[in-house]
Design a protein around this motif. Structure first.
Motif, mmCIF file in Angstrom:
data_model
loop_
_atom_site.group_PDB
_atom_site.id
_atom_site.type_symbol
_atom_site.label_atom_id
_atom_site.label_comp_id
_atom_site.label_asym_id
_atom_site.label_seq_id
_atom_site.Cartn_x
_atom_site.Cartn_y
_atom_site.Cartn_z
ATOM 1 N N ARG A 164 0.838 -1.206 0.000
ATOM 2 C CA ARG A 164 0.000 0.000 0.000
ATOM 3 C C ARG A 164 0.869 1.250 0.000
ATOM 4 N N ARG A 165 1.933 1.225 0.788
ATOM 5 C CA ARG A 165 2.801 2.390 0.893
ATOM 6 C C ARG A 165 3.610 2.628 -0.377
ATOM 7 N N PHE A 166 3.948 1.542 -1.061
ATOM 8 C CA PHE A 166 4.808 1.648 -2.241
ATOM 9 C C PHE A 166 4.095 1.047 -3.455
ATOM 10 N N PRO A 167 3.255 1.843 -4.130
ATOM 11 C CA PRO A 167 2.540 1.355 -5.307
ATOM 12 C C PRO A 167 3.501 0.789 -6.351
ATOM 13 N N GLY A 168 3.213 -0.405 -6.830
ATOM 14 C CA GLY A 168 4.076 -1.063 -7.799
ATOM 15 C C GLY A 168 4.908 -2.164 -7.179
ATOM 16 N N ARG A 169 5.126 -2.105 -5.868
ATOM 17 C CA ARG A 169 5.938 -3.112 -5.187
ATOM 18 C C ARG A 169 5.332 -4.503 -5.321
ATOM 19 N N ALA A 170 4.016 -4.596 -5.310
ATOM 20 C CA ALA A 170 3.340 -5.892 -5.375
ATOM 21 C C ALA A 170 3.632 -6.634 -6.680
ATOM 22 N N ALA A 172 5.870 -12.509 -13.710
ATOM 23 C CA ALA A 172 6.497 -13.693 -14.313
ATOM 24 C C ALA A 172 6.487 -13.697 -15.829
ATOM 25 N N ASP A 173 5.990 -12.659 -16.463
ATOM 26 C CA ASP A 173 5.965 -12.606 -17.923
ATOM 27 C C ASP A 173 6.544 -11.276 -18.380
ATOM 28 N N PRO A 174 6.961 -11.182 -19.640
ATOM 29 C CA PRO A 174 7.615 -9.960 -20.127
ATOM 30 C C PRO A 174 6.823 -8.683 -19.902
ATOM 31 N N ASP A 175 5.533 -8.696 -20.234
ATOM 32 C CA ASP A 175 4.732 -7.485 -20.062
ATOM 33 C C ASP A 175 4.643 -7.087 -18.592
ATOM 34 N N GLY A 176 4.470 -8.073 -17.720
ATOM 35 C CA GLY A 176 4.391 -7.780 -16.295
ATOM 36 C C GLY A 176 5.693 -7.233 -15.757
ATOM 37 N N LEU A 177 6.799 -7.785 -16.221
ATOM 38 C CA LEU A 177 8.105 -7.302 -15.786
ATOM 39 C C LEU A 177 8.370 -5.881 -16.279
ATOM 40 N N ARG A 178 7.969 -5.596 -17.511
ATOM 41 C CA ARG A 178 8.155 -4.238 -18.038
ATOM 42 C C ARG A 178 7.343 -3.235 -17.220
ATOM 43 N N ALA A 179 6.102 -3.606 -16.885
ATOM 44 C CA ALA A 179 5.261 -2.715 -16.083
ATOM 45 C C ALA A 179 5.843 -2.540 -14.683
ATOM 46 N N ALA A 180 6.375 -3.628 -14.120
ATOM 47 C CA ALA A 180 6.959 -3.568 -12.777
ATOM 48 C C ALA A 180 8.175 -2.650 -12.755
ATOM 49 N N TRP A 181 8.998 -2.740 -13.789
ATOM 50 C CA TRP A 181 10.199 -1.904 -13.839
ATOM 51 C C TRP A 181 9.836 -0.446 -14.080
ATOM 52 N N LEU A 229 16.967 -4.503 -21.555
ATOM 53 C CA LEU A 229 16.804 -5.953 -21.604
ATOM 54 C C LEU A 229 15.332 -6.339 -21.570
ATOM 55 N N LEU A 230 14.568 -5.694 -20.692
ATOM 56 C CA LEU A 230 13.148 -6.022 -20.567
ATOM 57 C C LEU A 230 12.361 -5.635 -21.815
ATOM 58 N N ALA A 231 12.860 -4.668 -22.556
ATOM 59 C CA ALA A 231 12.140 -4.212 -23.752
ATOM 60 C C ALA A 231 12.030 -5.307 -24.799
ATOM 61 N N THR A 232 12.990 -6.237 -24.808
ATOM 62 C CA THR A 232 13.002 -7.265 -25.856
ATOM 63 C C THR A 232 12.938 -8.690 -25.330
ATOM 64 N N VAL A 233 12.965 -8.895 -24.032
ATOM 65 C CA VAL A 233 13.009 -10.256 -23.494
ATOM 66 C C VAL A 233 11.745 -11.031 -23.866
ATOM 67 N N THR A 234 11.910 -12.312 -24.120
ATOM 68 C CA THR A 234 10.788 -13.171 -24.512
ATOM 69 C C THR A 234 10.489 -14.162 -23.395
ATOM 70 N N PRO A 235 9.306 -14.771 -23.417
ATOM 71 C CA PRO A 235 8.980 -15.780 -22.402
ATOM 72 C C PRO A 235 10.004 -16.912 -22.357
ATOM 73 N N LEU A 244 16.102 -11.538 -12.475
ATOM 74 C CA LEU A 244 15.356 -10.281 -12.549
ATOM 75 C C LEU A 244 14.558 -10.044 -11.269
ATOM 76 N N HIS A 245 14.030 -11.113 -10.703
ATOM 77 C CA HIS A 245 13.299 -10.975 -9.442
ATOM 78 C C HIS A 245 14.212 -10.480 -8.325
ATOM 79 N N VAL A 246 15.446 -10.946 -8.303
ATOM 80 C CA VAL A 246 16.395 -10.472 -7.287
ATOM 81 C C VAL A 246 16.648 -8.974 -7.469
ATOM 82 N N ILE A 247 16.817 -8.556 -8.718
ATOM 83 C CA ILE A 247 17.043 -7.132 -8.987
ATOM 84 C C ILE A 247 15.867 -6.300 -8.485
ATOM 85 N N LEU A 248 14.653 -6.739 -8.790
ATOM 86 C CA LEU A 248 13.465 -6.012 -8.349
ATOM 87 C C LEU A 248 13.366 -5.990 -6.824
ATOM 88 N N GLU A 249 13.687 -7.104 -6.202
ATOM 89 C CA GLU A 249 13.649 -7.178 -4.731
ATOM 90 C C GLU A 249 14.657 -6.210 -4.127
#
Length: 251
Positions: free
Chosen positions: A73-79, A84-93, A195-201, A224-229
């Motif tokens: 709640r405090r950090f929108p986007g953290r969730a 687990a998919d390219p589009d989701g990762l791009r949105a997360a980043w 990297l996320l701009a072109t990564v494939t499943p 990538l999950h470690v980087i986001l964490e």
């Protein structure tokens, strides 16, 4: 004040009516600790791996789900950091970049020297950015891209990354200017974005070596999950300390 270090084996110790008020536990293993009838007012616990634990009971209630929900709640986007998919990762980043951009703007309005202030012995804001440069180099450039010498000289290591076989002579021993830190940081942020701009499943499932322990395997996705964490946890630390600096006017 007595100081206990890794060489002191306190496993299984029992403290009965002992006065531990004001004690500080840093990097300590408190797993399986049982506390009964304890006084915990003003206690401050920071456990970045809390969500990965089996449970954390306070008065019989597992508080992990509540802590996670509140941080999201405090950090929108953290969730979305476990996308687990390219589009989701791009949105997360993208959400993460917006969050850091707002924080950088906040710091720019604060008194000169703020970026170099340490709160409670923690890394300063500039040092936090330097560590994130290292995190990107470790998990993207070394882990995913398998570059032989992936490290930027301004990267900042911590005790947890010592002894992992990485060449340390590349790292500067001179404190860089904040401008230099921002340039290095911006470059690494762009590398993840590119990297996320072109990564494939399929590419997300490719097996990699764990950059700290090559005998263990990771995937592009887990790297990538470690980087986001790392990004979200260190942002949490950074804004926590910025709030303390503003409250005390210590810059």
């Amino acid at each position: 004040m007595a100081t206990f270090t890794r060489s002191d084996d306190l496993r299984g110790a029992e403290f009965v009516e002992a006065d531990l008020s004001g004690s500080r536990f840093v990097g300590a293993d408190l797993s399986g600790v049982v506390m009964r009838g304890v006084e915990v007012q003003r206690a401050d616990i920071d456990a970045p791996w809390l969500v990965h634990g089996e449970f954390f009971h306070v008065n019989g209630v597992d508080v992990i789900p509540f802590v996670e929900a509140e941080l999201n709640r405090r950090f929108p986007g953290r969730a979305d950091r476990r996308a687990a998919d390219p589009d989701g990762l791009r949105a997360a980043w993208a959400a993460l970049e917006r969050t850091w951009a707002a924080t950088l703007e906040r710091v720019a309005t604060m008194p000169a020297g703020t970026v170099d202030v340490s709160v409670g012995g923690e890394w300063s804001f500039a040092q936090t950015l330097r560590h994130l440069v290292l995190a990107t180099d470790t998990w993207l450039r070394r882990g995913i891209l398998e570059i032989d010498q992936p490290f930027h000289p301004l990267g900042l290591r911590d005790a947890g990354t010592e002894g992992d076989g990485a060449e340390t002579s590349v790292f500067t021993t001179i404190t860089p200017s904040y401008r230099e830190v921002l340039e290095a940081r911006a470059g690494r942020v762009a590398m993840v974005r590119d990297l996320l701009a072109t990564v494939t499943p399929d590419e997300l499932t490719v097996t990699r070596k764990n950059p700290h322990a090559p005998e263990h395997t990771e995937t592009t996705l887990s790297c990538l999950h470690v980087i986001l964490e790392e990004e979200w946890e260190h942002h949490r630390y950074a804004v926590r300390d910025l709030a303390a600096i503003e409250a005390k006017g210590v810059a």
